[in-house]
Design a protein around this motif. Structure first.
Motif, PDB file in Angstrom:
ATOM      1  N   LYS A  43       0.849  -1.190   0.000  1.00  9.94           N
ATOM      2  CA  LYS A  43       0.000   0.000   0.000  1.00  9.94           C
ATOM      3  C   LYS A  43       0.888   1.245   0.000  1.00  9.94           C
ATOM      4  O   LYS A  43       1.861   1.318   0.755  1.00  9.94           O
ATOM      5  N   THR A  44       0.542   2.187  -0.855  1.00 12.77           N
ATOM      6  CA  THR A  44       1.231   3.469  -0.879  1.00 12.77           C
ATOM      7  C   THR A  44       0.293   4.529  -0.332  1.00 12.77           C
ATOM      8  O   THR A  44      -0.801   4.755  -0.872  1.00 12.77           O
ATOM      9  N   TYR A  45       0.712   5.173   0.752  1.00 14.05           N
ATOM     10  CA  TYR A  45      -0.106   6.184   1.419  1.00 14.05           C
ATOM     11  C   TYR A  45       0.400   7.573   1.032  1.00 14.05           C
ATOM     12  O   TYR A  45       1.540   7.933   1.345  1.00 14.05           O
ATOM     13  N   PRO A  46      -0.422   8.372   0.345  1.00 13.97           N
ATOM     14  CA  PRO A  46      -0.011   9.750   0.051  1.00 13.97           C
ATOM     15  C   PRO A  46      -0.089  10.595   1.314  1.00 13.97           C
ATOM     16  O   PRO A  46      -1.082  10.545   2.050  1.00 13.97           O
ATOM     17  N   ALA A  47       0.953  11.371   1.569  1.00 13.01           N
ATOM     18  CA  ALA A  47       0.981  12.184   2.787  1.00 13.01           C
ATOM     19  C   ALA A  47      -0.194  13.142   2.847  1.00 13.01           C
ATOM     20  O   ALA A  47      -0.736  13.421   3.929  1.00 13.01           O
ATOM     21  N   ALA A  48      -0.616  13.639   1.680  1.00 11.87           N
ATOM     22  CA  ALA A  48      -1.713  14.606   1.624  1.00 11.87           C
ATOM     23  C   ALA A  48      -3.083  13.936   1.695  1.00 11.87           C
ATOM     24  O   ALA A  48      -4.101  14.629   1.794  1.00 11.87           O
ATOM     25  N   PRO A  79      10.521  15.078   5.592  1.00 12.90           N
ATOM     26  CA  PRO A  79       9.205  15.093   4.951  1.00 12.90           C
ATOM     27  C   PRO A  79       9.163  14.238   3.680  1.00 12.90           C
ATOM     28  O   PRO A  79      10.072  14.298   2.846  1.00 12.90           O
ATOM     29  N   ALA A  80       8.113  13.447   3.569  1.00 12.35           N
ATOM     30  CA  ALA A  80       7.943  12.540   2.437  1.00 12.35           C
ATOM     31  C   ALA A  80       6.563  12.736   1.829  1.00 12.35           C
ATOM     32  O   ALA A  80       5.601  13.083   2.522  1.00 12.35           O
ATOM     33  N   HIS A  81       6.477  12.500   0.536  1.00 15.85           N
ATOM     34  CA  HIS A  81       5.188  12.550  -0.152  1.00 15.85           C
ATOM     35  C   HIS A  81       4.432  11.227  -0.070  1.00 15.85           C
ATOM     36  O   HIS A  81       3.207  11.206  -0.199  1.00 15.85           O
ATOM     37  N   GLU A  82       5.177  10.131   0.151  1.00 15.72           N
ATOM     38  CA  GLU A  82       4.542   8.819   0.183  1.00 15.72           C
ATOM     39  C   GLU A  82       5.183   7.951   1.253  1.00 15.72           C
ATOM     40  O   GLU A  82       6.379   8.066   1.530  1.00 15.72           O
ATOM     41  N   LEU A  83       4.372   7.067   1.817  1.00 19.24           N
ATOM     42  CA  LEU A  83       4.841   5.975   2.666  1.00 19.24           C
ATOM     43  C   LEU A  83       4.391   4.683   2.013  1.00 19.24           C
ATOM     44  O   LEU A  83       3.203   4.531   1.694  1.00 19.24           O
ATOM     45  N   SER A 103       8.945  -1.492   4.487  1.00 17.97           N
ATOM     46  CA  SER A 103       8.423  -0.119   4.475  1.00 17.97           C
ATOM     47  C   SER A 103       9.523   0.829   4.039  1.00 17.97           C
ATOM     48  O   SER A 103      10.713   0.565   4.252  1.00 17.97           O
ATOM     49  N   TYR A 104       9.135   1.930   3.408  1.00 10.20           N
ATOM     50  CA  TYR A 104      10.073   2.994   3.094  1.00 10.20           C
ATOM     51  C   TYR A 104       9.308   4.269   2.783  1.00 10.20           C
ATOM     52  O   TYR A 104       8.087   4.244   2.558  1.00 10.20           O
ATOM     53  N   CYS A 105      10.020   5.381   2.789  1.00  9.36           N
ATOM     54  CA  CYS A 105       9.444   6.683   2.496  1.00  9.36           C
ATOM     55  C   CYS A 105       9.943   7.159   1.137  1.00  9.36           C
ATOM     56  O   CYS A 105      11.017   6.743   0.676  1.00  9.36           O
ATOM     57  N   LEU A 106       9.172   8.039   0.490  1.00  7.97           N
ATOM     58  CA  LEU A 106       9.545   8.533  -0.834  1.00  7.97           C
ATOM     59  C   LEU A 106       9.205  10.010  -0.932  1.00  7.97           C
ATOM     60  O   LEU A 106       8.114  10.432  -0.528  1.00  7.97           O
ATOM     61  N   VAL A 107      10.167  10.786  -1.454  1.00  8.90           N
ATOM     62  CA  VAL A 107       9.940  12.211  -1.667  1.00  8.90           C
ATOM     63  C   VAL A 107      10.210  12.521  -3.132  1.00  8.90           C
ATOM     64  O   VAL A 107      11.140  11.992  -3.738  1.00  8.90           O
ATOM     65  N   TRP A 108       9.365  13.390  -3.719  1.00  8.87           N
ATOM     66  CA  TRP A 108       9.507  13.795  -5.115  1.00  8.87           C
ATOM     67  C   TRP A 108      10.122  15.183  -5.192  1.00  8.87           C
ATOM     68  O   TRP A 108       9.889  16.027  -4.326  1.00  8.87           O
ATOM     69  N   ASP A 109      10.904  15.421  -6.259  1.00  9.70           N
ATOM     70  CA  ASP A 109      11.563  16.714  -6.403  1.00  9.70           C
ATOM     71  C   ASP A 109      10.774  17.693  -7.268  1.00  9.70           C
ATOM     72  O   ASP A 109      11.209  18.822  -7.485  1.00  9.70           O
ATOM     73  N   ASN A 116      13.975   7.323  -2.486  1.00 11.52           N
ATOM     74  CA  ASN A 116      13.525   6.407  -1.450  1.00 11.52           C
ATOM     75  C   ASN A 116      14.464   6.519  -0.255  1.00 11.52           C
ATOM     76  O   ASN A 116      15.686   6.592  -0.423  1.00 11.52           O
ATOM     77  N   PHE A 117      13.926   6.487   0.963  1.00  9.82           N
ATOM     78  CA  PHE A 117      14.781   6.528   2.146  1.00  9.82           C
ATOM     79  C   PHE A 117      14.063   5.859   3.318  1.00  9.82           C
ATOM     80  O   PHE A 117      12.882   5.510   3.217  1.00  9.82           O
ATOM     81  N   ASP A 118      14.792   5.674   4.400  1.00  5.52           N
ATOM     82  CA  ASP A 118      14.282   4.962   5.586  1.00  5.52           C
ATOM     83  C   ASP A 118      13.752   3.584   5.201  1.00  5.52           C
ATOM     84  O   ASP A 118      12.696   3.136   5.672  1.00  5.52           O
ATOM     85  N   PHE A 119      14.503   2.904   4.356  1.00  4.99           N
ATOM     86  CA  PHE A 119      14.091   1.592   3.846  1.00  4.99           C
ATOM     87  C   PHE A 119      14.308   0.520   4.908  1.00  4.99           C
ATOM     88  O   PHE A 119      15.397   0.374   5.455  1.00  4.99           O
ATOM     89  N   VAL A 120      13.254  -0.243   5.206  1.00  2.16           N
ATOM     90  CA  VAL A 120      13.329  -1.354   6.164  1.00  2.16           C
ATOM     91  C   VAL A 120      12.701  -2.575   5.511  1.00  2.16           C
ATOM     92  O   VAL A 120      11.578  -2.518   5.001  1.00  2.16           O
ATOM     93  N   GLN A 121      13.446  -3.683   5.506  1.00  6.21           N
ATOM     94  CA  GLN A 121      12.892  -4.915   4.948  1.00  6.21           C
ATOM     95  C   GLN A 121      13.447  -6.101   5.729  1.00  6.21           C
ATOM     96  O   GLN A 121      14.657  -6.204   5.935  1.00  6.21           O
ATOM     97  N   VAL A 122      12.573  -6.992   6.163  1.00 11.47           N
ATOM     98  CA  VAL A 122      12.992  -8.131   6.960  1.00 11.47           C
ATOM     99  C   VAL A 122      12.170  -9.354   6.554  1.00 11.47           C
ATOM    100  O   VAL A 122      10.997  -9.252   6.199  1.00 11.47           O
ATOM    101  N   ARG A 123      12.831 -10.509   6.550  1.00 16.15           N
ATOM    102  CA  ARG A 123      12.156 -11.794   6.379  1.00 16.15           C
ATOM    103  C   ARG A 123      12.094 -12.461   7.743  1.00 16.15           C
ATOM    104  O   ARG A 123      13.114 -12.598   8.414  1.00 16.15           O
ATOM    105  N   ILE A 124      10.923 -12.901   8.154  1.00 17.68           N
ATOM    106  CA  ILE A 124      10.726 -13.515   9.464  1.00 17.68           C
ATOM    107  C   ILE A 124      10.386 -14.987   9.252  1.00 17.68           C
ATOM    108  O   ILE A 124       9.362 -15.324   8.659  1.00 17.68           O
ATOM    109  N   ALA A 125      11.284 -15.867   9.715  1.00 18.93           N
ATOM    110  CA  ALA A 125      11.057 -17.304   9.574  1.00 18.93           C
ATOM    111  C   ALA A 125       9.993 -17.772  10.558  1.00 18.93           C
ATOM    112  O   ALA A 125       9.626 -17.067  11.498  1.00 18.93           O
ATOM    113  N   ALA A 126       9.518 -18.998  10.335  1.00 21.59           N
ATOM    114  CA  ALA A 126       8.436 -19.529  11.164  1.00 21.59           C
ATOM    115  C   ALA A 126       8.826 -19.609  12.634  1.00 21.59           C
ATOM    116  O   ALA A 126       7.988 -19.460  13.512  1.00 21.59           O
ATOM    117  N   ASN A 127      10.106 -19.847  12.921  1.00 20.92           N
ATOM    118  CA  ASN A 127      10.545 -19.955  14.320  1.00 20.92           C
ATOM    119  C   ASN A 127      10.956 -18.622  14.919  1.00 20.92           C
ATOM    120  O   ASN A 127      11.440 -18.564  16.047  1.00 20.92           O
TER     121      ASN A 127
END
Length: 220
Positions: A43-48, A79-83, A103-109, A116-127
């Motif tokens: 899902k992309t959430y527009p800040a506005a 400040p970001a235009h999108e999450l 998750s990450y944030c995105l700002v347009w010029d 893109n910035f504040d990029f977080v990505q993780v894989r969580i195993a069953a255990n």
């Protein structure tokens, strides 16, 4: 004491002469292929709160309340235009059943370029073991009528438990449907309000590999 010393000496000579192996030491193994397929949504959430051109560009912010409860769920470092937030599930070798959280944030010029910035990505195993991923380069982007195909080289940057100190690269082939942004986004004529939801499927190609401490491999 002399007999013990002589026995140890002879045992050492047997190892040298006949190649009797000592117990393997724990530590990282050689790189091994990693395979898997994940499906889910982003899902992309527009800040506005809207994709209309003028309020969209003027509405950049740092705090995002995505569930409407009045509390901040995500904070961008500037400040970001999108999450962008995504969740996928599937099966991946060396992890078993896995959940991908991203998750990450995105700002347009304002001139067609974005960051893109504040990029977080993780894989969580069953255990509960986690595999942390960095942000890699996009090596291919192809759009069609209602879909986008993307190729990404994603670095592995450690994790927890058996993936502590893990390294490697995930060569990801991604298909997104419908298109990445609402109709009219590129031309500034979009009139969509609220988050833009996309279905996503991801497959690791044959170049994907991982190096980690195999001595801690979980039994699945």
């Amino acid at each position: 004491m002399k007999r013990t010393a002589r026995a140890l000496f002879m045992a050492g000579m047997l190892v040298l002469t006949f190649g009797v192996a000592a117990p393997a030491q724990a530590g990282k193994a050689d790189p091994v292929p990693i395979k898997g397929t994940l499906v889910g949504s982003e899902k992309t959430y527009p800040a506005a709160g809207t994709w209309e051109a003028e309020p969209f560009m003027l509405g950049a912010k740092t705090e995002f309340d995505i569930d409407g409860d009045g509390q901040t769920d995500y904070t961008c470092s500037k400040p970001a235009h999108e999450l962008i937030v995504g969740t996928m599930t599937g099966n991946v070798s060396h992890l078993g059943k896995v959940t991908r959280e991203m998750s990450y944030c995105l700002v347009w010029d304002g001139m067609g370029g974005g960051e893109n910035f504040d990029f977080v990505q993780v894989r969580i195993a069953a255990n509960g073991d986690t595999l942390n991923l960095g942000q890699g380069p996009v090596t291919m982007w192809e759009e069609g009528d209602g879909w986008v195909d993307v190729a990404v080289e994603t670095p592995i940057v450690g994790g927890t438990d058996r993936f502590a100190g893990a390294s490697g690269t995930l060569s990801e082939a991604v298909r997104v449907t419908p298109s990445w942004w609402p109709p009219g986004f590129y031309t500034g004529t979009a009139d969509w309000d609220g988050p833009w939801v996309r279905d996503v499927s991801l497959t690791y190609t044959r170049d994907s590999h991982i190096t980690y401490d195999a001595s801690k491999r979980a039994v699945k």
